[in-house]
Design an enzyme around this catalytic site. Structure first.
Site, PDB file in Angstrom:
ATOM      1  N   SER A  97     -32.824  89.883  23.806  1.00  0.00           N
ATOM      2  CA  SER A  97     -34.101  89.707  24.492  1.00  0.00           C
ATOM      3  C   SER A  97     -35.143  90.700  23.959  1.00  0.00           C
ATOM      4  O   SER A  97     -35.470  90.676  22.782  1.00  0.00           O
ATOM      5  CB  SER A  97     -33.905  89.832  26.011  1.00  0.00           C
ATOM      6  OG  SER A  97     -35.032  89.392  26.718  1.00  0.00           O
ATOM      7  N   ASP A 193     -32.201  78.653  28.761  1.00  0.00           N
ATOM      8  CA  ASP A 193     -32.800  79.969  28.982  1.00  0.00           C
ATOM      9  C   ASP A 193     -34.215  79.781  29.541  1.00  0.00           C
ATOM     10  O   ASP A 193     -35.088  79.253  28.865  1.00  0.00           O
ATOM     11  CB  ASP A 193     -32.843  80.727  27.649  1.00  0.00           C
ATOM     12  CG  ASP A 193     -33.251  82.186  27.804  1.00  0.00           C
ATOM     13  OD1 ASP A 193     -33.975  82.494  28.764  1.00  0.00           O
ATOM     14  OD2 ASP A 193     -32.836  82.999  26.953  1.00  0.00           O
ATOM     15  N   HIS A 223     -30.205  82.795  29.916  1.00  0.00           N
ATOM     16  CA  HIS A 223     -30.670  84.044  29.314  1.00  0.00           C
ATOM     17  C   HIS A 223     -29.609  85.142  29.319  1.00  0.00           C
ATOM     18  O   HIS A 223     -29.647  86.031  28.469  1.00  0.00           O
ATOM     19  CB  HIS A 223     -31.928  84.534  30.049  1.00  0.00           C
ATOM     20  CG  HIS A 223     -32.678  85.605  29.303  1.00  0.00           C
ATOM     21  ND1 HIS A 223     -33.210  85.404  28.047  1.00  0.00           N
ATOM     22  CD2 HIS A 223     -32.968  86.898  29.631  1.00  0.00           C
ATOM     23  CE1 HIS A 223     -33.789  86.510  27.629  1.00  0.00           C
ATOM     24  NE2 HIS A 223     -33.665  87.423  28.567  1.00  0.00           N
TER      25      HIS A 223
END
Length: 247
Positions: A97, A193, A223
């Protein structure tokens, strides 16, 4: 836990010595080095005798400082400071991320320290292309006039999004200018996600200049990307990068 000092904060990390190139796990926005992906990859690295580093940025996890005081540049500098203090030579960066954005910044500014890159739902430029783009007029005014706004989080207490985070992030964008990545790159991304969509992954894939890059989309993964099969794909991606490095 081990620590170094930077900018008045103690930065916490855990380093396992081993063969190189070592692996460096870079976590996400308001996450910490105790997450499932970091620990699982560390366990694998230990079994293989491979050097491994995981760390907490300032205001995250076990490191000092307040989260709301930080910004992308601070966390990038934190990561680089720990990498330079405890590792030698080029490393394989594994960025999750926001950690993917930080890994790309390291690759851009210090390419000699990067042997390869694995991204997990990488979120480059998310302060601009996510937060600021999606804010309504009231939220933008609150940030600019009051210095911050609060956003709901699926992971606990609300996110504090500050004016400094937004404005400083504009100096760290990586998708506006050429971004050469002269090493093997593997990207993994879940199709479910809700935080980082496949659009971002495809944009990054098409933007960078790289002779050895692959994007793997996993239908149904979100995610967190922390199910058993997800973790195995991360390990396989790391192995693929390591196999493609020069002897």
């Amino acid at each position: 836990m081990q620590t170094i000092a930077r900018a008045g904060n103690k930065l916490a990390y855990r380093f396992t010595p081993g063969i190189g190139p070592g692996l460096v796990f870079l976590g996400g926005f308001k996450s910490d080095m105790q997450g499932t992906k970091a620990v699982a990859l560390e366990d694998w690295a230990k079994r293989k005798g491979r050097a491994f580093l995981r760390l907490d940025y300032s205001g995250h996890g076990e490191s000092g400082g307040a989260f709301a005081d930080g910004c992308i540049g601070d966390w990038y500098q934190d990561a680089l400071a720990v990498i330079e203090a405890v590792t030698e030579g080029p490393q394989v960066l594994v960025g999750s991320s926001m950690g993917g954005w930080i890994a790309l910044l390291i690759a851009k500014e210090r390419p000699e320290r990067v042997a390869g890159l694995v991204t997990i739902a990488a979120a480059p430029d998310f302060t601009e292309d996510g937060f600021w783009r999606d804010f309504n007029d009231a939220q933008r005014a609150e940030v600019m006039e009051q210095g911050q706004t609060l956003l709901p989080s699926d992971y606990g207490e609300p996110y504090v999004i500050t004016k400094r985070l937004i404005e400083e992030g504009r100096a760290r964008l990586v998708l506006r200018d050429p971004l050469p990545l002269p090493f093997p790159v593997r990207m993994v991304q879940g199709t479910d996600d809700a935080s980082v969509t496949t659009t971002t992954a495809l944009r990054l894939l098409s933007h960078v200049t790289c002779d050895d890059i692959r994007l793997t989309l996993v239908r149904g993964s979100d995610h967190r990307f922390s199910e058993k099969d997800d973790l195995e794909l991360i390990r396989r991606s790391v192995v693929d990068v390591l196999k493609r490095l020069p002897d």
